[in-house]
Design an enzyme around this catalytic site. Structure first.
Site, PDB file in Angstrom:
ATOM      1  N   ASN A 213       0.851  -1.199   0.000  1.00 49.37           N
ATOM      2  CA  ASN A 213       0.000   0.000   0.000  1.00 49.37           C
ATOM      3  C   ASN A 213       0.882   1.243   0.000  1.00 49.37           C
ATOM      4  O   ASN A 213       2.116   1.133  -0.025  1.00 49.37           O
ATOM      5  CB  ASN A 213      -0.942  -0.024   1.213  1.00 49.37           C
ATOM      6  N   LYS A 292       9.263 -16.843  -9.879  1.00 49.01           N
ATOM      7  CA  LYS A 292       8.398 -15.906 -10.615  1.00 49.01           C
ATOM      8  C   LYS A 292       7.352 -16.723 -11.396  1.00 49.01           C
ATOM      9  O   LYS A 292       7.714 -17.685 -12.086  1.00 49.01           O
ATOM     10  CB  LYS A 292       9.270 -15.094 -11.585  1.00 49.01           C
ATOM     11  N   LYS A 340     -13.226   0.435  15.741  1.00 54.18           N
ATOM     12  CA  LYS A 340     -11.920  -0.243  15.864  1.00 54.18           C
ATOM     13  C   LYS A 340     -11.395  -0.174  17.298  1.00 54.18           C
ATOM     14  O   LYS A 340     -10.777  -1.120  17.791  1.00 54.18           O
ATOM     15  CB  LYS A 340     -10.901   0.384  14.900  1.00 54.18           C
ATOM     16  N   LYS A 344     -10.693  -3.694  18.960  1.00 55.40           N
ATOM     17  CA  LYS A 344      -9.295  -4.072  19.160  1.00 55.40           C
ATOM     18  C   LYS A 344      -8.793  -3.712  20.558  1.00 55.40           C
ATOM     19  O   LYS A 344      -7.602  -3.770  20.840  1.00 55.40           O
ATOM     20  CB  LYS A 344      -8.421  -3.419  18.080  1.00 55.40           C
TER      21      LYS A 344
HETATM   22  O1  PMT Z   1       3.070   6.084   6.433  1.00 55.19           O
HETATM   23  P1  PMT Z   1       2.495   7.406   5.980  1.00 55.19           P
HETATM   24  O2  PMT Z   1       2.640   7.623   4.490  1.00 55.19           O
HETATM   25  O3  PMT Z   1       3.014   8.559   6.796  1.00 55.19           O
HETATM   26  O4  PMT Z   1       0.911   7.354   6.224  1.00 55.19           O
HETATM   27  C1  PMT Z   1       0.441   7.221   7.515  1.00 55.19           C
HETATM   28  C2  PMT Z   1      -0.717   6.227   7.561  1.00 55.19           C
HETATM   29  C3  PMT Z   1      -1.926   6.855   6.924  1.00 55.19           C
HETATM   30  C4  PMT Z   1      -0.374   4.913   6.880  1.00 55.19           C
HETATM   31  C5  PMT Z   1      -0.938   5.878   9.086  1.00 55.19           C
HETATM   32  O5  PMT Z   1      -1.087   7.027   9.780  1.00 55.19           O
HETATM   33  C6  PMT Z   1      -2.147   4.979   9.293  1.00 55.19           C
HETATM   34  O6  PMT Z   1      -3.263   5.387   9.326  1.00 55.19           O
HETATM   35  N1  PMT Z   1      -1.880   3.677   9.491  1.00 55.19           N
HETATM   36  C7  PMT Z   1      -2.894   2.672   9.671  1.00 55.19           C
HETATM   37  C8  PMT Z   1      -3.593   2.460   8.366  1.00 55.19           C
HETATM   38  C9  PMT Z   1      -4.374   1.187   8.398  1.00 55.19           C
HETATM   39  O7  PMT Z   1      -3.849   0.192   7.966  1.00 55.19           O
HETATM   40  O8  PMT Z   1      -5.506   1.234   9.017  1.00 55.19           O
HETATM   41  P2  PMT Z   1      -6.436  -0.075   9.217  1.00 55.19           P
HETATM   42  O9  PMT Z   1      -7.765   0.438   9.403  1.00 55.19           O
HETATM   43  O10 PMT Z   1      -6.215  -1.062   8.123  1.00 55.19           O
HETATM   44  O11 PMT Z   1      -5.892  -0.724  10.545  1.00 55.19           O
HETATM   45  C10 PMT Z   1      -6.286  -0.276  11.820  1.00 55.19           C
HETATM   46  C11 PMT Z   1      -5.208  -0.542  12.832  1.00 55.19           C
HETATM   47  O12 PMT Z   1      -4.972  -1.947  12.943  1.00 55.19           O
HETATM   48  C12 PMT Z   1      -3.868   0.076  12.493  1.00 55.19           C
HETATM   49  O13 PMT Z   1      -3.295   0.532  13.694  1.00 55.19           O
HETATM   50  C13 PMT Z   1      -3.072  -1.091  11.919  1.00 55.19           C
HETATM   51  O14 PMT Z   1      -1.670  -0.929  12.187  1.00 55.19           O
HETATM   52  C14 PMT Z   1      -3.628  -2.254  12.684  1.00 55.19           C
HETATM   53  N2  PMT Z   1      -3.612  -3.524  11.930  1.00 55.19           N
HETATM   54  C15 PMT Z   1      -4.314  -3.664  10.772  1.00 55.19           C
HETATM   55  C16 PMT Z   1      -4.298  -4.873  10.115  1.00 55.19           C
HETATM   56  C17 PMT Z   1      -3.564  -5.960  10.656  1.00 55.19           C
HETATM   57  N3  PMT Z   1      -3.511  -7.121  10.036  1.00 55.19           N
HETATM   58  N4  PMT Z   1      -2.878  -5.790  11.787  1.00 55.19           N
HETATM   59  C18 PMT Z   1      -2.894  -4.596  12.436  1.00 55.19           C
HETATM   60  O15 PMT Z   1      -2.267  -4.461  13.488  1.00 55.19           O
END
Ligand code: PMT
Length: 412
Positions: A213, A292, A340, A344
């Site tokens: 991403n 690949k 969330k 979580k």
């Molecule tokens: O890195 P930058 O370019 O500065 O951008 C910052 C950002 C936008 C990436 C960052 O600030 C951000 O929002 N990160 C979390 C984005 C995200 O993946 O959100 P989510 O809704 O998918 O996940 C929610 C939370 O669960 C997050 O804290 C994520 O780290 C965590 N998660 C998600 C999926 C997973 N399998 N395990 C996790 O721990």
């Protein structure tokens, strides 16, 4: 703290040796930069013997091409590696050059390249000090926010009695100490261990391709820098990014969600605060081939299975840690962030306003240098934080995190 001591060419230059010693007694590492005129009054060897470090004297050295290059970039290195620069004695000539941006030797070039705290201790003949030109130059330095250690009055080397005598080395050293303390960030995270994730994960499809991403890691790295500057021990678990590791931070490089989960679990016991700024892939290819994949089929489907939800697992093993998650949403940000937070078991969710850039406006959220967020807390608050640099947003997140913890402790 590293201090650059600039020594100008005046009769008081010998007092700079006492100043170097007084600074070292206060715990500073001192690197001396001398003007050519200063060398007429005191030898570089004196400073080298006192500080045990190389003394910098020339902008260009003719010894060899390599030496010339290294001395030509000396001023940049000195400017970057020191947080504070003290100039003593600062002669009328040096003060005029600083005030007007002239850079014709190592000390004046270093001054122009320097962005830290500047302390200036003038010393010169009374008439030169009182001259309107010198006073106008001093006014410019004061306006720039430099700390001025005023010259004392007394019998000067030229036989005149009046202002212009270099302040005593102990007085200058105390001013340097005070200036360094005033500029130091508060150490309100001392004793904390912050386990932080940042950047994207990469989930292999085959030996050369992956799903990922747009996370650049900037938000997470800004939190790491801010937390370390405020005294925390930081363990930064980072997906693949193009950023330099922040100073004073323990780095753990990972690639996939599975590797990130393992690293988080390995360090969880040490953590008092967990912050999950990483954008973890929600799905990965089960059993991705190591080779690949050839382009043979007309269409190809990927069989994706969910990755472990690291934040949810941390939430389930929370103990008395503070757990902060992130959310990047294009829909109802606050509702999703709150969902969330509950799901979580977090204490706070930082909801990113992932904006599409308007005309002439850079985006926030992924990749940008700025961000705008909404903080959703366990105690039911929703706190909007307006667009600011990611470092400023990081500072606010940490401020609110500490406040949330205090509130939680008070309610128990
Ligand atoms: O890195 P930058 O370019 O500065 O951008 C910052 C950002 C936008 C990436 C960052 O600030 C951000 O929002 N990160 C979390 C984005 C995200 O993946 O959100 P989510 O809704 O998918 O996940 C929610 C939370 O669960 C997050 O804290 C994520 O780290 C965590 N998660 C998600 C999926 C997973 N399998 N395990 C996790 O721990």
């Amino acid at each position: 703290m590293n201090v650059a001591l600039g020594v100008g060419g005046g009769i008081a230059a010998y007092k700079a040796a006492e100043l170097a010693r007084a600074l070292m007694e206060r715990g500073f590492t001192v690197d001396v930069v001398m003007t050519r005129a200063a060398e007429e009054f005191i030898r570089p060897l004196t400073f080298a013997a006192l500080t045990g470090r190389k003394v910098h004297t020339q902008l260009f050295s003719a010894a060899s091409a390599d030496d010339t290059l290294s001395s030509a970039i000396d001023h940049m290195r000195i400017a970057q590696e020191h947080e504070l620069m003290v100039v003593a004695p600062a002669t009328a000539d040096l003060i005029a050059k600083f005030a007007n941006g002239l850079a014709d030797d190592l000390l004046t070039t270093t001054y122009l390249a320097f962005t830290g705290i500047v302390v200036v201790a003038p010393a010169m003949n009374t008439s030169m000090w009182n001259h309107p030109a010198t006073q106008a130059n001093m006014a410019k330095l004061r306006e720039r926010g430099h700390v001025i250690v005023e010259p004392g009055e007394g019998l000067l080397a030229c036989g005149v009695i009046g202002p212009g005598r270099l302040a005593e080395p102990e007085v200058i050293a105390e001013a340097v100490l005070a200036a360094s303390r005033a500029k130091q960030p508060r150490q309100d995270l001392e004793g904390e261990t912050i386990l932080l994730t940042a950047g994207p994960t990469q989930e292999p499809i085959d030996g050369v391709r992956y799903i990922s991403n747009r996370s650049s890691g900037k938000m997470g790295y800004a939190i790491a820098e801010e937390a370390a500057a405020r005294g925390a021990r930081v363990v930064l678990i980072s997906g693949p990014v193009n950023l330099a590791p922040p100073k004073g931070v323990t780095m753990v490089a990972v690639r996939t969600a599975l590797e990130m989960r393992q690293a988080v679990m390995d360090h969880l016991n040490e953590a008092t605060i967990v912050i999950k700024a990483a954008a973890v892939a929600d799905y990965h290819v089960a059993n991705a081939p190591a080779q690949k994949v050839k382009k043979t089929a007309a269409r190809l489907s990927l069989d994706l299975e969910p990755t472990p939800d690291i934040l949810a697992e941390v939430g389930s093993k929370k103990g008395d840690r503070l757990v902060i998650g992130f959310a990047a949403e294009t829909g109802d940000l606050v509702a999703e962030a709150r969902r969330k937070l509950e799901q979580k078991n977090c204490d706070m969710i930082v909801g990113n306003v992932v904006s599409q850039p308007g005309a002439g406006e850079p985006a926030t959220g992924f990749e940008s240098d700025d961000n705008a967020v909404v903080l959703v807390t366990r105690s039911g608050e929703t706190i909007p934080v307006e667009r600011a640099s990611k470092r400023a947003i990081a500072a606010r997140i940490l401020d609110e995190a500490l406040r949330v913890r205090l509130a939680l402790h008070a309610s128990h």
